[in-house]
Write a protein that holds these residues in place. Structure first.
Motif, PDB file in Angstrom:
ATOM      1  N   UNK A 287       1.055  -1.193  -0.098  1.00 53.09           N
ATOM      2  CA  UNK A 287       0.273   0.557   0.113  1.00 53.09           C
ATOM      3  C   UNK A 287       0.922   1.294   0.076  1.00 53.09           C
ATOM      4  N   UNK A 288       1.599   1.303   0.670  1.00 52.22           N
ATOM      5  CA  UNK A 288       3.439   2.667   1.071  1.00 52.22           C
ATOM      6  C   UNK A 288       4.321   1.643   1.064  1.00 52.22           C
ATOM      7  N   UNK A 289       5.097   2.205  -0.120  1.00 50.05           N
ATOM      8  CA  UNK A 289       6.462   1.437  -0.366  1.00 50.05           C
ATOM      9  C   UNK A 289       7.642   2.600  -0.008  1.00 50.05           C
ATOM     10  N   UNK A 290       8.478   2.623   0.935  1.00 55.79           N
ATOM     11  CA  UNK A 290       9.430   3.390   1.403  1.00 55.79           C
ATOM     12  C   UNK A 290      10.584   3.251   1.134  1.00 55.79           C
ATOM     13  N   UNK A 291      11.686   3.502   0.981  1.00 64.05           N
ATOM     14  CA  UNK A 291      13.447   3.052   0.574  1.00 64.05           C
ATOM     15  C   UNK A 291      13.689   3.706   1.831  1.00 64.05           C
ATOM     16  N   UNK A 292      15.329   3.412   2.281  1.00 64.61           N
ATOM     17  CA  UNK A 292      16.065   4.085   2.950  1.00 64.61           C
ATOM     18  C   UNK A 292      17.018   4.223   2.464  1.00 64.61           C
ATOM     19  N   UNK A 293      18.054   4.809   2.367  1.00 67.22           N
ATOM     20  CA  UNK A 293      19.438   3.877   1.765  1.00 67.22           C
ATOM     21  C   UNK A 293      21.227   4.973   2.700  1.00 67.22           C
ATOM     22  N   UNK A 294      21.731   5.188   2.934  1.00 70.04           N
ATOM     23  CA  UNK A 294      22.260   6.429   3.319  1.00 70.04           C
ATOM     24  C   UNK A 294      23.680   6.723   2.655  1.00 70.04           C
ATOM     25  N   UNK A 307       8.713   3.713  -8.492  1.00 69.65           N
ATOM     26  CA  UNK A 307       8.344   2.817  -7.512  1.00 69.65           C
ATOM     27  C   UNK A 307       7.998   2.918  -5.770  1.00 69.65           C
ATOM     28  N   UNK A 308       8.895   3.379  -4.928  1.00 67.47           N
ATOM     29  CA  UNK A 308       8.533   3.671  -4.282  1.00 67.47           C
ATOM     30  C   UNK A 308       7.832   4.915  -4.047  1.00 67.47           C
ATOM     31  N   UNK A 309       7.575   5.381  -3.112  1.00 68.12           N
ATOM     32  CA  UNK A 309       6.193   6.306  -2.122  1.00 68.12           C
ATOM     33  C   UNK A 309       7.123   7.017  -1.748  1.00 68.12           C
ATOM     34  N   UNK A 310       7.672   7.305  -1.434  1.00 64.55           N
ATOM     35  CA  UNK A 310       9.016   7.957   0.188  1.00 64.55           C
ATOM     36  C   UNK A 310      10.435   7.054  -0.385  1.00 64.55           C
ATOM     37  N   UNK A 311      11.099   8.122  -0.625  1.00 61.61           N
ATOM     38  CA  UNK A 311      12.803   7.507  -0.272  1.00 61.61           C
ATOM     39  C   UNK A 311      13.814   8.763   0.731  1.00 61.61           C
ATOM     40  N   UNK A 312      14.154   7.743   1.187  1.00 66.66           N
ATOM     41  CA  UNK A 312      15.166   9.055   2.153  1.00 66.66           C
ATOM     42  C   UNK A 312      16.547   8.713   2.383  1.00 66.66           C
ATOM     43  N   UNK A 313      17.165   9.552   2.961  1.00 66.10           N
ATOM     44  CA  UNK A 313      18.855   9.720   2.866  1.00 66.10           C
ATOM     45  C   UNK A 313      18.816   9.563   4.226  1.00 66.10           C
ATOM     46  N   UNK A 314      19.715   8.518   4.911  1.00 62.85           N
ATOM     47  CA  UNK A 314      19.266   8.163   6.049  1.00 62.85           C
ATOM     48  C   UNK A 314      20.372   6.966   6.568  1.00 62.85           C
TER      49      UNK A 314
END
Length: 437
Positions: A287-294, A307-314
């Protein structure tokens, strides 16, 4: 073009289009706008723009080469090969096209043809450091015996002599030396590098990986960020095409055994998303796909892929700690290999999952029955089954499943890996309720 080179893509696109309003078939504007569209995830549009440019200037080797790059990065290796051959037909001395041709030949499991292409390249351009480096990788990735690793050392030395700050070549040189048992030489490569660049996190971490310093509990943020920012442009190519990388598909298949049929009903986190290889595999469940990567470079590639609903650098552990009970599924493909002690990140993942939620991840395997972790010459950690099991149990997980597999190759040989599934304790959450319903 100046805006494009400065990565101001909005301004560059606007200006290219203004040129094309003034002159509809201006070939350079069509060509470089096509490259830009691919960079922004509109690869099909990019191909059509470059194809139109080539109708105006059919003998333009750079345009053929860049068309090949788009096909290559989209996994269309035969089409890429044809484009590189056209580029070489227009410009036989086009070093980048010849280098790219060798890469796609290797990716199609035609190593002898790739070898011949690299040898031709280095006859034409003996001072092309990237060519020496790529030939070294070819020899190492397809090694049939120790002599191929020894030959890779000479290639990496040549690349480093031509470009003393060639990071990938320096690292590759030391790894090959270590594998050959020439540990003192491997350590000296990193010590010399640290003398030149005392604040560089890459030689500092890799010196520990070769046994020249005490191993840290996990790879430092600066090391991981620098390595993957540098690796972002060639990540998919090296892993999927040269190293038979299978972790995303294997983890997705493992999750499919415990999740409900795909119904776009779950909140899913791709923890260490890289360039987004897992996104199309996870999207049907999400329903919601998020990605996180340094790595910001990796996240930008994932954004382009879509393809992602949200992406964040962390940093992963800190990010998970900020997400209490937020996720039904957390998947981490070959990210925890940069963590030695797994306890803190697994505890954070447990807290970030809803009751009944599932964690799936992969690791490189350390054989033996003891609770052991080791930092290897690759810069990645290996974990014993006992360490993984105890860390998961201490973090509160249940229904733990650890299976052996091979998810990539190194030096031409399969790397033994763990594929791990674990469920958060507590009452059934959305993922389990959907399954029982």
């Amino acid at each position: 073009m100046q805006a494009h080179q400065a990565e101001d893509l909005d301004a560059a696109e606007q200006l290219y289009r203004e040129v094309l309003e003034l002159r509809v078939a201006q070939p350079d504007a069509l060509h470089y706008l096509g490259v830009l569209c691919h960079q922004r995830g509109r690869s099909d549009e990019g191909v059509e723009l470059i194809r139109t440019a080539l109708q105006v200037t059919p003998q333009h080797p750079d345009a053929h080469n860049n068309m090949g790059n788009i096909h290559k990065e989209c996994g269309r290796l035969r089409e890429a090969e044809a484009c590189y051959r056209k580029a070489l037909g227009c410009g036989p001395q086009h070093h980048n096209a010849l280098s790219n041709l060798a890469v796609v030949l290797e990716a199609q499991e035609r190593p002898q043809e790739a070898l011949e292409a690299y040898e031709r390249l280095l006859r034409q351009a003996p001072r092309f450091a990237q060519g020496h480096y790529l030939l070294g990788l070819l020899l190492r990735n397809n090694a049939q015996g120790i002599e191929h690793i020894e030959q890779s050392v000479e290639c990496f030395r040549a690349a480093c002599a031509l470009e003393p700050r060639f990071v990938q070549a320096l690292e590759a040189l030391s790894v090959s030396l270590y594998v050959l048992g020439r540990t003192d030489e491997a350590v000296q490569v990193y010590r010399d590098w640290l003398v030149r660049e005392p604040d560089n996190p890459i030689p500092r971490h890799m010196l520990a990986a070769c046994g020249g310093a005490e191993a840290p509990q996990r790879a430092g943020d600066a090391y991981v960020r620098d390595i993957f920012d540098r690796f972002a442009d060639s990540f998919d190519e090296q892993l999927l095409q040269n190293l038979d990388y299978r972790a995303p598909q294997v983890l997705a298949d493992a999750l499919a055994q415990v999740l409900p049929p795909p119904a776009a009903a779950l909140d899913v986190l791709d923890a260490g998303c890289g360039t987004g290889l897992c996104a199309p595999l996870l999207r049907p469940h999400a329903r919601r796909l998020a990605g996180v990567d340094l790595s910001g470079g990796m996240v930008e590639k994932a954004r382009q892929r879509g393809g992602y609903d949200a992406l964040r650098v962390a940093e992963l552990t800190a990010y998970l700690q900020e997400q209490p009970a937020a996720w039904d599924v957390v998947l981490s493909a070959d990210t925890l290999v940069y963590f030695g002690e797994l306890g803190p990140v697994l505890a954070a993942a447990h807290a970030a999952l809803r009751p009944g939620g599932w964690l799936a991840f992969s690791l490189e395997a350390k054989e033996g029955d003891e609770d052991r972790v080791e930092l290897t010459a690759s810069g990645r950690y290996r974990h014993s089954r006992a360490h993984v099991m105890q860390a998961l149990e201490r973090s509160g997980f249940r229904d733990i499943r650890i299976a052996g597999d091979s998810l990539r190759k190194e030096f031409g040989q399969p790397v033994r890996s763990w594929v791990v599934l674990a469920c958060r304790d507590g009452d059934a959450g959305p993922a389990t309720r959907a399954w029982t319903a």
